[in-house]
Write an enzyme that holds these catalytic residues in place. Structure first.
Site, mmCIF file in Angstrom:
data_model
loop_
_atom_site.group_PDB
_atom_site.id
_atom_site.type_symbol
_atom_site.label_atom_id
_atom_site.label_comp_id
_atom_site.label_asym_id
_atom_site.label_seq_id
_atom_site.Cartn_x
_atom_site.Cartn_y
_atom_site.Cartn_z
ATOM 1 N N CYS A 36 0.815 -1.213 0.000
ATOM 2 C CA CYS A 36 0.000 0.000 0.000
ATOM 3 C C CYS A 36 0.851 1.266 0.000
ATOM 4 O O CYS A 36 0.329 2.363 -0.155
ATOM 5 C CB CYS A 36 -0.967 0.004 1.183
ATOM 6 S SG CYS A 36 -0.168 -0.221 2.766
ATOM 7 N N ASP A 38 2.517 2.535 2.528
ATOM 8 C CA ASP A 38 2.548 3.222 3.817
ATOM 9 C C ASP A 38 3.958 3.188 4.417
ATOM 10 O O ASP A 38 4.666 2.194 4.259
ATOM 11 C CB ASP A 38 1.593 2.541 4.815
ATOM 12 C CG ASP A 38 0.137 2.783 4.458
ATOM 13 O OD1 ASP A 38 -0.117 3.482 3.465
ATOM 14 O OD2 ASP A 38 -0.741 2.285 5.191
ATOM 15 N N CYS A 63 -2.800 5.016 5.818
ATOM 16 C CA CYS A 63 -4.240 5.043 6.032
ATOM 17 C C CYS A 63 -4.563 5.189 7.518
ATOM 18 O O CYS A 63 -3.680 5.105 8.375
ATOM 19 C CB CYS A 63 -4.870 3.763 5.497
ATOM 20 S SG CYS A 63 -4.396 2.306 6.433
ATOM 21 N N CYS A 106 -1.830 -3.523 8.576
ATOM 22 C CA CYS A 106 -1.448 -2.288 9.285
ATOM 23 C C CYS A 106 -0.923 -2.622 10.686
ATOM 24 O O CYS A 106 0.025 -2.007 11.171
ATOM 25 C CB CYS A 106 -2.640 -1.349 9.413
ATOM 26 S SG CYS A 106 -3.331 -0.859 7.825
#
Lengths: 140, 231
Positions: A36, A38, A63, A106
């Site tokens: 993603c 991140d 996110c 995450c």
């Protein structure tokens, strides 16, 4: 899709910021999630007398779940010993924040960041011991 | 007959029971359309080499030819298995074409099928180099600063010029990333032609995988710039 706890951490993130990277008692972990894009930086400051984590800071570009996971991680880290910190598992974060399956990575990122920060701290400690030994020699 | 990975290399015709190579669509014996059981990968299905620099017009030509051959309209008065086969092959063909015509999707697909055949690197390189992460983090922080400047009402030309300065290194990264992918793609294609050993192929595939891991970081940074410019 976000739980109230995620939204709370996202809107009022705890412990955002940074600690001096070169401080021998500060460990820094910088990790990323290629799927993603991140990036997450997490730092711990360990009290040399007690061996307890006095302070923890994070900064995450990603996110809401990534921000909430790292925010929660810094809250949990404070007051723990280094070994206790390493016992924090991503599943603890998933449960606390009620993360949906698509956001589990995450929490994995946050666990990786904790491990990276502790490992950096330990490397510094290990390194500083040998430096002290090396500089102590001429005086002996 | 099996390949080196032990996967079957023939499909069986449901109509006549004859065997057919994986990359054909109609039974060589009875000429009926084959149901989509065992089949080749997207490259084999379209009848093109497993290369990254594809000739776009050739890809499209193959796609159109097969589209016509499989089209459900031609099968409306055939048996139910043939009608189903025509739908399955049409649908798989569309997926194959959509994936292969897009260069980065093509690379991702190649990595997927090459690694599925048992020669994966074992996930050893699922992280980008630390130096890249540091760079990406610093550039993100710079974009954050610009955002704060804008929110605090700093005059447009000031934050715009700072944003333009931040954009430079990010665009340069993207350009280098694209060049690296092109060079590696060309290297891969040369290896396909030479039918060289597995080690060489694995080395190029691993480099390709590493480069692909950078993509989302660079794209997020560029999206961040766009967001500042449009808000």
């Amino acid at each position: 899709m976000y739980s109230n706890k995620v939204i709370d951490h996202y809107e009022n993130p705890r412990n955002v910021g940074s600690l001096p990277k070169d401080d021998p008692h500060v460990g820094t972990g910088l990790v990323g999630a290629p799927e993603c894009g991140d990036v997450m930086k997490l730092q711990v400051k360990v009290n040399p007398q007690t061996g307890i984590i006095d302070d923890a800071k994070f900064k995450t570009f990603g996110c809401g779940s990534a921000i909430a996971s790292s925010s929660l991680a810094t809250e949990w880290l404070k007051g723990k010993t280094v070994d206790q910190a390493l016992a924090i598992k991503n599943t603890d974060i998933v449960n606390e924040l009620s993360l949906p399956p698509v956001k589990i990575h995450c929490s994995v990122l946050a666990e990786d960041a904790i491990k990276a920060a502790i490992s950096d701290y330990r490397k510094k400690q290990h390194g500083s011991v040998t430096v002290e030994e090396a500089t102590a020699q001429p005086n002996a | 007959m099996t390949s080196e990975t032990g996967a079957p290399t023939v499909q069986i015709c449901a109509n006549c029971g004859g065997g057919a190579p994986l990359d054909v669509h109609f039974c060589p014996q009875c000429t009926k359309i084959l149901s989509l059981g065992r089949h080749g990968d997207y490259f084999a299905f379209l009848g093109i080499p497993r290369k990254l620099n594809l000739d776009g017009s050739e890809l499209e030509r193959k796609f159109r030819t097969l589209s016509r051959q499989f089209h459900p309209d031609y099968f409306y008065n055939r048996t139910p298995p043939e009608r189903r086969a025509s739908l399955e092959r049409s649908s798989y063909l569309n997926d194959a074409y959509r994936t292969l015509k897009q260069p980065t999707a093509r690379i991702e697909y190649l990595l997927e099928i090459e690694c599925a055949s048992g020669r994966a690197s074992g996930g050893a390189s699922s992280q980008v180099p630390p130096s890249l992460l540091e760079e990406v983090f610093a550039l993100n922080e710079e974009l954050d600063t610009v955002r704060e400047m804008r929110e605090e009402g700093v005059p447009l030309h000031e934050w715009r010029s700072r944003l333009d300065r931040a954009r430079g290194p990010i665009e340069a990264k993207r350009a280098k990333h694209e060049r690296d992918l092109e060079a590696l793609s060309a290297e891969w294609d040369a290896l396909v032609d030479q039918e060289t050993n597995a080690d060489d192929r694995m080395r190029v595939l691993n480099l390709l995988r590493e480069r692909m891991l950078e993509r989302n970081y660079i794209q997020n940074l560029l999206a961040g710039i766009e967001r500042e410019l449009t808000e």
